[in-house]
Design a protein around this motif. Structure first.
Motif, short mmCIF file in Angstrom:
data_model
loop_
_atom_site.label_atom_id
_atom_site.label_comp_id
_atom_site.label_asym_id
_atom_site.label_seq_id
_atom_site.Cartn_x
_atom_site.Cartn_y
_atom_site.Cartn_z
N GLY A 239 34.32 37.86 30.15
CA GLY A 239 34.77 38.20 31.49
C GLY A 239 35.95 37.37 31.94
N TYR A 240 35.97 36.09 31.57
CA TYR A 240 37.06 35.19 31.96
C TYR A 240 38.39 35.70 31.39
CZ TYR A 240 39.59 30.80 32.71
OH TYR A 240 40.49 29.85 33.12
N CYS B 39 39.68 38.90 33.12
CA CYS B 39 40.27 38.64 34.44
C CYS B 39 41.70 38.13 34.29
CB CYS B 39 39.43 37.63 35.21
SG CYS B 39 37.82 38.28 35.76
N ILE C 40 43.93 41.16 33.09
CA ILE C 40 44.18 42.11 34.18
C ILE C 40 45.17 41.50 35.18
CG2 ILE C 40 43.14 43.32 36.15
CD1 ILE C 40 40.56 43.52 34.46
N GLY C 41 45.00 40.23 35.48
CA GLY C 41 45.92 39.56 36.40
C GLY C 41 47.35 39.57 35.90
N ILE D 250 42.88 37.61 40.99
CA ILE D 250 42.03 38.28 40.00
C ILE D 250 41.46 37.28 39.00
CG2 ILE D 250 42.03 39.99 38.14
CD1 ILE D 250 44.32 41.42 39.69
N GLY D 251 42.28 36.35 38.58
CA GLY D 251 41.84 35.37 37.59
C GLY D 251 40.70 34.50 38.08
N ARG D 252 40.63 34.24 39.38
CA ARG D 252 39.56 33.41 39.91
C ARG D 252 38.18 34.02 39.69
NH1 ARG D 252 40.38 28.53 39.34
NH2 ARG D 252 41.92 27.53 40.69
N TRP D 253 38.12 35.33 39.53
CA TRP D 253 36.83 35.95 39.27
C TRP D 253 36.32 35.60 37.88
CZ3 TRP D 253 33.57 38.35 42.58
CH2 TRP D 253 34.07 38.58 43.87
N GLY D 254 37.22 35.12 37.02
CA GLY D 254 36.77 34.62 35.74
C GLY D 254 35.88 33.41 35.90
N TRP E 191 33.81 33.06 38.33
CA TRP E 191 32.50 33.62 38.71
C TRP E 191 31.69 33.96 37.46
CZ3 TRP E 191 31.04 39.10 38.60
CH2 TRP E 191 29.79 39.34 39.21
N SER F 63 40.41 33.33 45.92
CA SER F 63 40.84 34.68 45.58
C SER F 63 41.35 35.42 46.82
CB SER F 63 39.68 35.46 44.95
OG SER F 63 40.07 36.77 44.64
#
Length: 307
Positions: free
Chosen positions: A23-24, A27, A30-31, A139-143, A145, A183
């Motif tokens: 997932g990281y 993200c 996609i970013g 978007i990258g910060r959701w990595g 998570w 984010s």
């Protein structure tokens, strides 16, 4: 019993046969795509050519990833080089750990190389990609998570983040979702830069400087909320001092640049077709002049023979 909270993923990786899908990493990827897409649209709107932002990103992105990892490893070296740690983990970028300061610094070096190869001013390119970088960060910060990391102090707020992992010193519980705060802040930064650029026609690197300054404001108070281990100087985390320094430098740049070079660049990218036409036109002109001189010489020679 908690009425509401943000759940954490039970795992941050899914295996497709022998291939791990993290997932990281998704993200981050996609970013990058969002940043290049938005930067490309803004570049064309400024008079640049389609595809230029992507071409330069081929230099900027790898440099940025290396810079981000280097900053993280250097500032948190004890995670990789202290007793009981494996230094090989320093290369495992998929497990998290990218410092935005290093990513921007080395990414700018890569962008400079790409811009120089195409005869493009780096400040103009930086202005075009600034909002996209902010969205890429959002978007990258959701990595984080997915990795159950970068959370704040304990809280009983309904949007608390539920940490379930106990690995690497984590204590399961409910914490401020600082990854989410950052984010959302980065989305606001992107909107601010786009609005200010349209309203005030920011040029010569000022849109990028606005991005840096506004991001640092949010990063300062978000960093202050975090509870993960970090180096402290005079009671503040290292990243707090970095954010403060970068904010001051960005503001000074905006003020000085606005006085020395107001407005925007008239030309952000040279047109190779126009240069070729100009060169061809010059050559045709020289050929025409040579033909005219030759005709005059032949005419004079004929007159002399008749005489």
């Amino acid at each position: 019993m908690e009425l509401a909270y943000i759940p954490s993923p039970s795992r941050g990786v899914i295996h497709l046969g022998p291939i791990p899908l993290r997932g990281y990493a998704f993200c981050i990827i996609i970013g990058v795509f969002v940043a290049v897409w938005l930067g490309g649209r803004r570049w064309v709107a400024r008079g640049g050519r389609a595809g230029t932002v992507a071409d330069i990103a081929v230099w900027a992105v790898p440099f940025g990833l290396v810079g981000g990892r280097l900053y993280h490893v250097i500032t948190d070296y004890e995670l990789y080089f202290s007793e009981g740690r494996d230094w090989v983990d320093a290369f495992k970028i998929w497990e998290g750990g990218l410092g935005i300061w290093g990513a921007i610094a080395l990414g700018a070096l890569g962008a400079w190389i790409g811009c120089r190869r195409r005869g493009i001013p780096l400040p103009a390119y930086a202005d075009a990609v600034a909002p996209g970088i902010a969205l890429a960060q959002a978007i990258g910060r959701w990595g984080n998570w997915f990795n159950q990391e970068l959370y704040g102090r304990e809280t009983d707020l309904p949007w608390a983040l539920h940490i379930t992992s106990s690995a690497d010193g984590r204590v399961p519980g409910y914490y401020h979702p600082t990854f989410l705060y950052e984010s959302l802040w980065c989305i606001g930064v992107a909107v601010l830069v786009i609005w200010a650029d349209r309203r005030f026609k920011l040029g010569h690197g000022r849109a990028f400087a606005l991005y840096v300054a506004s991001y640092c404001v949010g990063r300062f108070w978000i960093e202050y909320m975090r509870v993960d281990e970090a180096h402290h100087i005079l009671g503040l985390r290292l990243n707090n001092w970095t954010a403060l320094l970068m904010f001051l430098l960005a503001v000074v740049y905006i003020v000085v640049s606005a006085k020395k070079r107001p407005g925007q660049e008239e030309i952000v990218e040279p047109d190779p077709d126009a240069d070729a036409d100009a060169s061809g036109g010059s050559a045709d002109g020289d050929d025409a002049a040579d033909d005219e001189a030759k005709d005059e010489a032949e005419s004079e020679s004929g007159s002399a023979k008749k005489t």
